[in-house]
Design a protein around this motif. Structure first.
Motif, PDB file in Angstrom:
ATOM      1  N   LEU A  43       0.841  -1.211   0.000  1.00 54.12           N
ATOM      2  CA  LEU A  43       0.000   0.000   0.000  1.00 54.12           C
ATOM      3  C   LEU A  43       0.870   1.253   0.000  1.00 54.12           C
ATOM      4  O   LEU A  43       0.539   2.257  -0.655  1.00 54.12           O
ATOM      5  N   ALA A  44       1.992   1.185   0.727  1.00 55.80           N
ATOM      6  CA  ALA A  44       2.865   2.366   0.841  1.00 55.80           C
ATOM      7  C   ALA A  44       3.347   2.847  -0.530  1.00 55.80           C
ATOM      8  O   ALA A  44       3.685   4.015  -0.697  1.00 55.80           O
ATOM      9  N   HIS A  45       3.363   1.954  -1.510  1.00 56.29           N
ATOM     10  CA  HIS A  45       3.839   2.350  -2.841  1.00 56.29           C
ATOM     11  C   HIS A  45       2.864   3.253  -3.586  1.00 56.29           C
ATOM     12  O   HIS A  45       3.249   3.906  -4.542  1.00 56.29           O
ATOM     13  N   PHE A  46       1.607   3.262  -3.184  1.00 58.88           N
ATOM     14  CA  PHE A  46       0.687   4.173  -3.883  1.00 58.88           C
ATOM     15  C   PHE A  46      -0.155   5.031  -2.955  1.00 58.88           C
ATOM     16  O   PHE A  46      -0.793   5.988  -3.417  1.00 58.88           O
ATOM     17  N   ASP A  47      -0.180   4.709  -1.633  1.00 56.52           N
ATOM     18  CA  ASP A  47      -0.976   5.520  -0.727  1.00 56.52           C
ATOM     19  C   ASP A  47      -0.452   5.368   0.708  1.00 56.52           C
ATOM     20  O   ASP A  47      -0.822   4.431   1.420  1.00 56.52           O
ATOM     21  N   GLN A  48       0.403   6.291   1.086  1.00 58.92           N
ATOM     22  CA  GLN A  48       1.044   6.235   2.408  1.00 58.92           C
ATOM     23  C   GLN A  48       0.013   6.182   3.541  1.00 58.92           C
ATOM     24  O   GLN A  48       0.173   5.447   4.506  1.00 58.92           O
ATOM     25  N   LYS A  49      -1.041   6.964   3.402  1.00 58.47           N
ATOM     26  CA  LYS A  49      -2.067   7.027   4.458  1.00 58.47           C
ATOM     27  C   LYS A  49      -2.777   5.686   4.648  1.00 58.47           C
ATOM     28  O   LYS A  49      -3.056   5.265   5.768  1.00 58.47           O
ATOM     29  N   MET A  50      -3.080   5.034   3.518  1.00 58.02           N
ATOM     30  CA  MET A  50      -3.731   3.719   3.601  1.00 58.02           C
ATOM     31  C   MET A  50      -2.824   2.732   4.328  1.00 58.02           C
ATOM     32  O   MET A  50      -3.273   1.956   5.175  1.00 58.02           O
ATOM     33  N   ALA A  51      -1.535   2.760   3.986  1.00 57.57           N
ATOM     34  CA  ALA A  51      -0.568   1.852   4.622  1.00 57.57           C
ATOM     35  C   ALA A  51      -0.546   2.099   6.130  1.00 57.57           C
ATOM     36  O   ALA A  51      -0.552   1.167   6.937  1.00 57.57           O
ATOM     37  N   GLU A  52      -0.542   3.363   6.497  1.00 61.77           N
ATOM     38  CA  GLU A  52      -0.494   3.696   7.929  1.00 61.77           C
ATOM     39  C   GLU A  52      -1.773   3.251   8.645  1.00 61.77           C
ATOM     40  O   GLU A  52      -1.733   2.742   9.760  1.00 61.77           O
ATOM     41  N   ARG A  53      -2.888   3.422   7.972  1.00 62.15           N
ATOM     42  CA  ARG A  53      -4.154   2.977   8.601  1.00 62.15           C
ATOM     43  C   ARG A  53      -4.184   1.470   8.793  1.00 62.15           C
ATOM     44  O   ARG A  53      -4.675   0.956   9.788  1.00 62.15           O
ATOM     45  N   GLU A  54      -3.663   0.743   7.806  1.00 59.65           N
ATOM     46  CA  GLU A  54      -3.601  -0.727   7.909  1.00 59.65           C
ATOM     47  C   GLU A  54      -2.880  -1.130   9.207  1.00 59.65           C
ATOM     48  O   GLU A  54      -3.375  -1.953   9.982  1.00 59.65           O
ATOM     49  N   VAL A  55      -1.714  -0.531   9.435  1.00 59.43           N
ATOM     50  CA  VAL A  55      -0.900  -0.862  10.611  1.00 59.43           C
ATOM     51  C   VAL A  55      -1.595  -0.397  11.889  1.00 59.43           C
ATOM     52  O   VAL A  55      -1.650  -1.122  12.892  1.00 59.43           O
ATOM     53  N   GLU A  56      -2.148   0.803  11.835  1.00 60.05           N
ATOM     54  CA  GLU A  56      -2.803   1.367  13.012  1.00 60.05           C
ATOM     55  C   GLU A  56      -4.008   0.522  13.445  1.00 60.05           C
ATOM     56  O   GLU A  56      -4.225   0.283  14.630  1.00 60.05           O
ATOM     57  N   THR A  57      -4.777   0.052  12.473  1.00 60.72           N
ATOM     58  CA  THR A  57      -5.948  -0.770  12.794  1.00 60.72           C
ATOM     59  C   THR A  57      -5.523  -2.055  13.490  1.00 60.72           C
ATOM     60  O   THR A  57      -6.132  -2.475  14.475  1.00 60.72           O
ATOM     61  N   LEU A  58      -4.452  -2.669  12.996  1.00 62.91           N
ATOM     62  CA  LEU A  58      -3.960  -3.893  13.632  1.00 62.91           C
ATOM     63  C   LEU A  58      -3.491  -3.590  15.061  1.00 62.91           C
ATOM     64  O   LEU A  58      -3.804  -4.323  16.000  1.00 62.91           O
TER      65      LEU A  58
END
Ligand code: DGY
Length: 433
Positions: A43-58
């Motif tokens: 996800l970080a390759h096209f949307d940094q915020k999405m990647a961060e949300r993925e980790v934060e949710t976990l």
């Protein structure tokens, strides 16, 4: 290539739910711990915020004791068994009340995930702030492992269920199941109505999986009791390599942030102890490979799988050991007619090229091996692992796992397991950046 990259992004967007990504639409309709890490890197390759949300949710699903569960059951789904009503993780007094989950974990991917996400991030300032806000929760997860999963104080943590390994039905576990007297359960599998049963674990194997959970439940998922009574208790080189790699990542990230000397010091102590024990206990000189250790029955599991090479990714082997690993990989797994890297030793009769973790190639293992081989300077072999991964994905698409035999890739051939599989798409993006 750009067509494949677009397709990978399309898959990740389609598998995105509100704040996390499902590994595959019907087969795996929740958030899985180790999937989430690999997915966030993509996800970080096209949307940094999405990647961060993925980790934060976990991380939001973390328990009070620092434990992070293997599955977070965000939404009710009837396409997966066993669900929250079987697992009953809420029996543990420190379980997270807000996020129903399993009471077992999966490999500790978050340290190296954060590090890789930061390397990829376009907005480094924002990324560093994100790391500052979340790194202590990852540290607390490592603290949980060392304080609760290492009864002999060796620096090697145990897993108490084959699902904790991630390599669910590997032949590695067969001898352990032979020691267990599991009842025959009456339940309805969901996975085998979605996927060809010849590609999935057997019904009898599921009996063992459920039985081990039932024993943990009897003890309300208490770690000390599990260490005492679980019939499955293993020190896994893949799991421990990922912990050690994540320790290193946390050390680098804490240094980048500044301060936190006490945590850095603790991480370095864990690191030293873990690596020393790892090479003493899990390296098998005669096999030229790292192996698993059956802590319950106090004996080494002398079999070679793709996990045997994963210590390369964590910088664990010395030069001679690394060379031995490469020789073993080439001798047993690397024939010209084979794609690297089969998940289980193709020279044995336990090898099954179609069945989940009993032989097929997995992209996350290949991704780790690629980086490990590069770090040790085995550039040609690293490139082969990378190009084999890309070639398979280009031939059949973003499946969950793949047949290692080159000869079968003719005509209308498919990958195995779930289609539009998130980490295959995510790690393709990372390998081809
Ligand atoms: C499954 O259901 O097969 C999962 O891999 C368990 O984690």
């Amino acid at each position: 290539m750009s067509k494949m990259r677009n397709k990978a992004i399309e898959i990740l967007k389609a598998n995105w739910r509100d704040g996390y990504t499902v590994p595959s639409k019907n087969l795996y309709p929740y958030q899985w711990k180790w999937d989430s890490g690999f997915i966030a890197i993509g996800l970080a390759h096209f949307d940094q915020k999405m990647a961060e949300r993925e980790v934060e949710t976990l991380l939001n699903a973390q328990w009070i004791n620092g434990f992070i569960p293997h599955i977070v059951f965000h939404k009710v789904s009837d396409t997966y068994f066993p669900g929250p009503n079987f697992h009953r993780a809420d029996l543990h007094p420190l379980a997270n009340k807000e996020y129903p989950s399993t009471g077992m974990t999966q490999p500790p991917v978050l340290g190296f995930t954060l590090e890789r996400m930061h390397e990829i991030a376009k907005d480094k300032k924002e990324s560093l702030q994100f790391i500052k806000n979340n790194i202590d929760r990852v540290y607390k997860n490592h603290q949980y492992f060392y304080n609760n999963r290492d009864p002999k104080d060796e620096g090697l943590v145990y897993i108490y269920h084959n699902w904790e390994s991630g390599t669910d039905n590997s032949p590695l576990w067969d001898p352990i199941f032979e020691t267990i007297d599991a009842p025959v359960y009456n339940f309805e599998r969901r996975d085998t109505s979605i996927i060809d049963p010849s590609e999935r674990p057997t019904k009898r194997e599921y009996d063992y999986y459920l039985h081990i959970i039932d024993i943990a439940k009897e003890h309300n998922y208490n770690d000390a009791k599990i260490a005492e009574f679980s019939p499955f208790l293993v020190q896994d080189p893949l799991f421990n390599s990922m912990l050690i790699k994540s320790n290193s990542a946390l050390i680098s990230l804490y240094k980048m942030i500044g301060g936190n000397e006490d945590k850095i010091e603790q991480l370095e102590q864990w690191q030293e102890k873990s690596i020393t024990s790892f090479n003493r206990k899990l390296y098998d000189k005669d096999l030229g490979a790292y192996i698993h250790y059956d802590l319950r029955n106090d004996k080494p599991i002398r079999m070679v799988s793709s996990s045997s090479f994963s210590p390369l990714y964590a910088g664990i082997p010395n030069k001679d050991q690394a060379e031995a690993l490469v020789r073993t990989m080439m001798d047993k797994f690397g024939g010209e007619d084979m794609y690297l890297c089969a998940s289980f030793d193709p020279s044995t009769d336990k090898f099954n090229p179609k069945k989940y973790w009993r032989g097929p190639v997995w992209i996350n293992l290949n991704w780790m091996l690629y980086h490990g081989l590069l770090d040790y300077g085995f550039n040609d072999l690293a490139q082969r692992v990378k190009s084999d991964s890309i070639e398979i994905l280009e031939k059949v698409g973003f499946y969950e796992y793949f047949d290692p035999r080159k000869s079968i890739y003719k005509g209308d051939v498919k990958g195995y397991g779930g289609s539009d599989f998130s980490w295959s798409a995510a790690l393709f993006l990372d390998l081809t950046e």
